[in-house]
Design a protein around this motif. Structure first.
Motif, PDB file in Angstrom:
ATOM      1  N   SER A  80      59.893  13.709   5.334  1.00 39.07           N
ATOM      2  CA  SER A  80      60.068  13.237   6.492  1.00 39.07           C
ATOM      3  C   SER A  80      61.280  13.215   7.492  1.00 39.07           C
ATOM      4  N   LEU A  81      61.346  12.997   8.626  1.00 34.69           N
ATOM      5  CA  LEU A  81      62.326  12.663   9.763  1.00 34.69           C
ATOM      6  C   LEU A  81      62.052  11.504  10.693  1.00 34.69           C
ATOM      7  N   THR A  82      62.994  10.496  10.719  1.00 27.86           N
ATOM      8  CA  THR A  82      62.622   9.524  11.797  1.00 27.86           C
ATOM      9  C   THR A  82      62.752  10.198  13.305  1.00 27.86           C
ATOM     10  N   LYS A  83      62.360   9.407  14.200  1.00 26.21           N
ATOM     11  CA  LYS A  83      62.543   9.954  15.448  1.00 26.21           C
ATOM     12  C   LYS A  83      64.028  10.347  15.703  1.00 26.21           C
ATOM     13  N   SER A  84      65.098   9.370  15.490  1.00 26.71           N
ATOM     14  CA  SER A  84      66.436   9.741  15.677  1.00 26.71           C
ATOM     15  C   SER A  84      66.975  10.764  14.759  1.00 26.71           C
ATOM     16  N   GLU A  85      66.522  11.021  13.623  1.00 24.66           N
ATOM     17  CA  GLU A  85      66.994  12.150  13.020  1.00 24.66           C
ATOM     18  C   GLU A  85      66.177  13.733  13.487  1.00 24.66           C
ATOM     19  N   LEU A  86      64.959  13.420  13.920  1.00 23.72           N
ATOM     20  CA  LEU A  86      64.808  14.690  14.660  1.00 23.72           C
ATOM     21  C   LEU A  86      65.194  15.157  15.952  1.00 23.72           C
ATOM     22  N   ILE A  87      65.565  13.919  16.714  1.00 21.71           N
ATOM     23  CA  ILE A  87      66.689  14.185  18.021  1.00 21.71           C
ATOM     24  C   ILE A  87      67.965  14.613  17.649  1.00 21.71           C
ATOM     25  N   ARG A  88      68.523  14.135  16.549  1.00 23.51           N
ATOM     26  CA  ARG A  88      69.765  14.771  16.274  1.00 23.51           C
ATOM     27  C   ARG A  88      69.861  16.131  15.547  1.00 23.51           C
ATOM     28  N   THR A  89      68.572  16.571  14.785  1.00 24.77           N
ATOM     29  CA  THR A  89      68.329  17.781  14.296  1.00 24.77           C
ATOM     30  C   THR A  89      68.323  18.602  15.450  1.00 24.77           C
ATOM     31  N   LEU A  90      67.493  18.543  16.475  1.00 24.47           N
ATOM     32  CA  LEU A  90      67.448  19.301  17.673  1.00 24.47           C
ATOM     33  C   LEU A  90      68.933  19.341  18.077  1.00 24.47           C
ATOM     34  N   TRP A  91      69.696  18.437  18.389  1.00 26.67           N
ATOM     35  CA  TRP A  91      71.241  18.799  19.036  1.00 26.67           C
ATOM     36  C   TRP A  91      71.753  19.555  17.963  1.00 26.67           C
ATOM     37  N   GLU A  92      71.732  19.440  16.470  1.00 23.97           N
ATOM     38  CA  GLU A  92      72.257  20.071  15.725  1.00 23.97           C
ATOM     39  C   GLU A  92      71.895  21.583  15.665  1.00 23.97           C
ATOM     40  N   LEU A  93      70.799  21.822  15.997  1.00 24.78           N
ATOM     41  CA  LEU A  93      70.334  23.178  16.298  1.00 24.78           C
ATOM     42  C   LEU A  93      70.692  23.894  17.664  1.00 24.78           C
ATOM     43  N   ASP A  94      71.581  23.058  18.386  1.00 22.87           N
ATOM     44  CA  ASP A  94      72.021  23.395  19.800  1.00 22.87           C
ATOM     45  C   ASP A  94      70.840  23.593  20.802  1.00 22.87           C
ATOM     46  N   ILE A  95      69.572  22.662  20.554  1.00 23.00           N
ATOM     47  CA  ILE A  95      68.484  22.491  21.456  1.00 23.00           C
ATOM     48  C   ILE A  95      68.705  21.312  22.551  1.00 23.00           C
ATOM     49  N   HIS A  96      68.952  21.536  23.676  1.00 24.13           N
ATOM     50  CA  HIS A  96      69.365  20.595  24.654  1.00 24.13           C
ATOM     51  C   HIS A  96      68.207  20.186  25.659  1.00 24.13           C
ATOM     52  N   ASP A  97      67.301  21.121  25.833  1.00 24.86           N
ATOM     53  CA  ASP A  97      66.504  21.196  27.092  1.00 24.86           C
ATOM     54  C   ASP A  97      65.246  20.629  26.795  1.00 24.86           C
ATOM     55  N   TRP A  98      65.039  19.685  25.865  1.00 25.25           N
ATOM     56  CA  TRP A  98      63.887  18.877  25.672  1.00 25.25           C
ATOM     57  C   TRP A  98      63.972  17.607  25.877  1.00 25.25           C
ATOM     58  N   GLU A  99      63.166  16.753  26.071  1.00 26.65           N
ATOM     59  CA  GLU A  99      63.292  15.423  26.305  1.00 26.65           C
ATOM     60  C   GLU A  99      62.284  14.362  25.572  1.00 26.65           C
ATOM     61  N   TRP A 100      62.440  13.220  25.097  1.00 23.25           N
ATOM     62  CA  TRP A 100      61.547  12.279  24.563  1.00 23.25           C
ATOM     63  C   TRP A 100      60.746  11.677  25.498  1.00 23.25           C
ATOM     64  N   THR A 101      59.344  11.846  25.343  1.00 23.74           N
ATOM     65  CA  THR A 101      58.603  10.930  26.324  1.00 23.74           C
ATOM     66  C   THR A 101      57.592   9.962  25.385  1.00 23.74           C
ATOM     67  N   PRO A 102      58.115   8.528  25.624  1.00 24.85           N
ATOM     68  CA  PRO A 102      56.980   7.590  24.824  1.00 24.85           C
ATOM     69  C   PRO A 102      55.718   7.649  25.612  1.00 24.85           C
ATOM     70  N   TYR A 103      54.689   7.582  24.720  1.00 28.48           N
ATOM     71  CA  TYR A 103      53.404   7.711  25.377  1.00 28.48           C
ATOM     72  C   TYR A 103      52.360   7.150  24.357  1.00 28.48           C
ATOM     73  N   HIS A 104      52.136   5.744  24.480  1.00 30.68           N
ATOM     74  CA  HIS A 104      51.509   5.003  23.544  1.00 30.68           C
ATOM     75  C   HIS A 104      49.887   5.069  24.087  1.00 30.68           C
ATOM     76  N   SER A 105      49.385   6.154  23.492  1.00 29.94           N
ATOM     77  CA  SER A 105      47.814   6.342  24.062  1.00 29.94           C
ATOM     78  C   SER A 105      47.228   7.094  22.905  1.00 29.94           C
ATOM     79  N   GLU A 106      46.030   7.742  23.205  1.00 30.01           N
ATOM     80  CA  GLU A 106      45.261   8.551  22.226  1.00 30.01           C
ATOM     81  C   GLU A 106      45.706   9.879  22.082  1.00 30.01           C
ATOM     82  N   PHE A 107      45.884  10.527  20.866  1.00 35.47           N
ATOM     83  CA  PHE A 107      46.324  11.728  20.653  1.00 35.47           C
ATOM     84  C   PHE A 107      45.093  12.800  21.009  1.00 35.47           C
TER      85      PHE A 107
END
Length: 154
Positions: A80-107
């Protein structure tokens, strides 16, 4: 990224399911964050796992063993990865063109962009072209909760 044209899904989520496992040995364990990054970006499993493990160890810091000796964390991205770990992993992989959108609804497909990494309760899943790409079908029989998603910046 090229898209796949799929017929309308009869599943209550409106999503299709493709069984995909980027793990080199096709092992199944709690590495959903690593799998979702691999599948969303077409990256090699080992590269993503190594970056995520580095991030997890940086965030975990150190601990003291039973004899009072300070030790560095030995956690890995295998579980597992937490949200902050996933965000930092994307940065570690030099992936910067994505953003987090909170969306509390149905999948459901209507609540997701065409290409994203979606957060369900304690699970990350790659969504591409109206289908989830993962080692197991996390759509569920009833509507599941969508906590948010990472998607391309507009």
């Amino acid at each position: 990224m090229p898209t796949i044209a799929l017929p309308k899904s009869s599943h209550q989520s409106g999503l299709h399911y493709f069984n995909r496992n980027p793990h080199p040995k096709k092992e199944n364990h709690g590495d959903c964050g690593v799998r979702s990054i691999c599948l969303a970006f077409g990256l090699p499993y080992k590269k993503v796992w190594t970056a995520a493990t580095k991030v997890k160890r940086q965030l975990a810091g150190s601990y003291y063993d039973q004899w009072g000796q300070k030790k560095k964390s030995q956690v890995t991205a295998t579980w597992s990865l937490t949200k902050s770990e996933l965000i930092r992993t994307l940065w570690e992989l030099d992936i910067h063109d994505w953003e987090w959108t909170p969306y509390h609804s149905e999948f459901k497909a209507k609540n997701l962009p065409a290409h994203c990494i979606a957060a369900q309760a304690e699970h990350w899943v790659c969504v591409k072209d109206g289908a989830i790409w993962d080692t197991w079908d996390s759509r569920g029989k009833r509507a599941k909760k969508l906590e948010g998603y990472f998607s391309l910046c507009a």
